[in-house]
Write a protein that holds these residues in place. Structure first.
Motif, PDB file in Angstrom:
ATOM      1  N   SER A   1      14.399  92.567  47.927  1.00 53.44           N
ATOM      2  CA  SER A   1      13.331  93.552  47.707  1.00 53.44           C
ATOM      3  C   SER A   1      11.991  93.011  48.194  1.00 53.44           C
ATOM      4  CB  SER A   1      13.247  93.906  46.221  1.00 53.44           C
ATOM      5  OG  SER A   1      14.447  94.490  45.763  1.00 53.44           O
TER       6      SER A   1
ATOM      7  N   SER B   1      16.920  96.283  53.897  1.00 53.03           N
ATOM      8  CA  SER B   1      17.558  97.559  53.591  1.00 53.03           C
ATOM      9  C   SER B   1      18.877  97.345  52.854  1.00 53.03           C
ATOM     10  CB  SER B   1      17.807  98.352  54.872  1.00 53.03           C
ATOM     11  OG  SER B   1      18.796  97.698  55.664  1.00 53.03           O
ATOM     12  N   GLN B   2      19.351  98.427  52.190  1.00 52.57           N
ATOM     13  CA  GLN B   2      20.598  98.324  51.430  1.00 52.57           C
ATOM     14  C   GLN B   2      21.777  98.028  52.349  1.00 52.57           C
ATOM     15  OE1 GLN B   2      20.901  98.452  47.911  1.00 52.57           O
ATOM     16  NE2 GLN B   2      22.813  97.560  48.617  1.00 52.57           N
TER      17      GLN B   2
ATOM     18  N   ARG C   1      21.796  94.418  52.921  1.00 53.15           N
ATOM     19  CA  ARG C   1      22.172  93.745  51.665  1.00 53.15           C
ATOM     20  C   ARG C   1      23.691  93.725  51.519  1.00 53.15           C
ATOM     21  NH1 ARG C   1      17.800  95.510  46.952  1.00 53.15           N
ATOM     22  NH2 ARG C   1      15.991  95.669  48.315  1.00 53.15           N
ATOM     23  N   ASN C   2      24.321  94.853  51.846  1.00 50.81           N
ATOM     24  CA  ASN C   2      25.785  94.914  51.776  1.00 50.81           C
ATOM     25  C   ASN C   2      26.417  93.936  52.751  1.00 50.81           C
ATOM     26  OD1 ASN C   2      25.621  96.935  49.853  1.00 50.81           O
ATOM     27  ND2 ASN C   2      25.840  98.600  51.331  1.00 50.81           N
TER      28      ASN C   2
ATOM     29  N   VAL D   1      27.000  99.545  44.933  1.00 48.68           N
ATOM     30  CA  VAL D   1      26.492  98.288  45.499  1.00 48.68           C
ATOM     31  C   VAL D   1      26.762  97.084  44.607  1.00 48.68           C
ATOM     32  CG1 VAL D   1      24.696  99.441  46.824  1.00 48.68           C
ATOM     33  CG2 VAL D   1      24.210  98.696  44.489  1.00 48.68           C
TER      34      VAL D   1
ATOM     35  N   ASP E   1      19.043  89.254  44.923  1.00 46.86           N
ATOM     36  CA  ASP E   1      18.792  90.666  45.221  1.00 46.86           C
ATOM     37  C   ASP E   1      17.300  90.989  45.144  1.00 46.86           C
ATOM     38  OD1 ASP E   1      20.052  93.370  45.687  1.00 46.86           O
ATOM     39  OD2 ASP E   1      18.927  93.809  43.862  1.00 46.86           O
TER      40      ASP E   1
END
Length: 327
Positions: free
Chosen positions: A295, A300-301, A304-305, A254, A291
């Motif tokens: 949180s 969710s990741q 985020r991507n 990530v 980032d």
């Protein structure tokens, strides 16, 4: 004639100021994000939380140093394997520590990153494979090696010393942050005080002229990718120390896009040959703060991507308009 002379002087002054100011825009963004964070979550702008952000930022900062070398080395050079190198370093270190000393584990991890970087450099500079394809392909290879080694399981743990340097403090200052800044000082000295640094800027600015001057563009590029691979492996050590137990063979994946974003956001030209590490510090801090926002809002990741990719495209489009690069 006099009017033209004054116009040229004015242009040169403004151009010089704009080049200097762009290195500080990332710090301004970092400050703005801290202020927004304080509004959303009181105490966000406190000293204790800023120190916490510095601890979180250090591994990404180390990845960004290597990425800076690569991007400076030439037009469109970029390393999409930084996260993979760091991930393999995590896997190898945790595995080797089960039977051998920390020194051996660090040596093996560093060697893996160095070899991966040299292979990337040879592929890009000798075999003329486009950097995106070469480094993305090597990333897939490195992830495959990590998966083969672990067989999809979490093997080994970090040593107490790795955990100490990853999350410990000296005089209230995070050790990981001090390591990051120390590496920046060393890298800046290489860029500005050595022959290689002059070759790097020359090759990145005008490879044809550099070649005529006797500079090996191939060597400059291979060395830059080697540095990136090596520093990515060291960043992996800090990630392992922070999380203690490897949670998979893609732990640092990530951070690949943010390592590129931080460099460009910090004012280094994606065309190569212009920039440095000062702005990248602000870029890393800004992205680490962003980032932490993710949180706070439980993003969710996967999303985020998506957001990181969207931001990278926006940054590249902006610099493409200014530098006429191909993206």
């Amino acid at each position: 004639m006099q009017f033209n002379m004054y116009t040229k002087i004015e242009y040169l002054v403004l151009n010089s100021l704009s080049k200097k100011l762009k290195y500080f825009l990332s710090f301004f963004l970092f400050l703005m994000l801290l202020m927004i964070g304080e509004i959303v979550s009181p105490g966000y702008f406190s000293l204790s939380h800023i120190i916490h952000l510095l601890t979180l930022a250090a591994p990404l900062g180390i990845l960004t140093i290597g990425q800076t070398f690569v991007i400076l080395s030439g037009k469109e050079d970029v390393d999409f394997s930084t996260g993979a190198c760091a991930s393999l370093s995590i896997v190898l270190t945790a595995l080797v520590l089960q039977k051998y000393s920390l020194a051996i584990a660090i040596g093996i991890a560093a060697l893996s990153g160095l070899i991966a970087g040299v292979i990337n450099g040879i592929g890009v500079r000798i075999m003329k494979i486009p950097p995106l394809l070469m480094t993305f392909g090597s990333a897939m290879l490195l992830y495959g090696v990590g998966q083969a080694i672990t067989r999809g399981m979490s093997l080994g743990t970090a040593s107490p010393f790795l955990t100490f340097i990853a999350v410990g403090r000296i005089g209230g200052i995070p050790i990981a942050f001090l390591i990051w800044i120390g590496l920046i000082v060393i890298s800046a000295a290489i860029l500005h005080e050595t022959a290689y640094g002059r070759w790097l800027y020359a090759s990145g600015s005008n490879p044809k002229a550099a070649g005529i001057a006797g500079i090996s563009n191939a060597f400059v590029g291979i060395a830059a990718y080697a540095v990136s691979g090596l520093l990515s492996a060291f960043a992996g050590l800090l990630y392992l120390g922070r999380f203690t137990i490897p949670s998979g063979f893609r732990m640092a994946e990530v951070y690949t896009l943010p390592s590129i974003m931080a460099v460009i956001l910090g004012g280094t030209s994606f065309s190569g040959g212009e920039g440095g590490f000062l702005g990248s510090i602000g870029g890393v801090l800004a992205l680490t703060t962003l980032d932490s926002f993710f949180s706070i809002f439980n993003i969710s990741q996967a999303w985020r991507n998506v957001l990181n990719g969207f931001l990278l495209v926006l940054i590249l489009i902006f610099y493409a308009r200014k530098s006429k690069i191909r993206i």
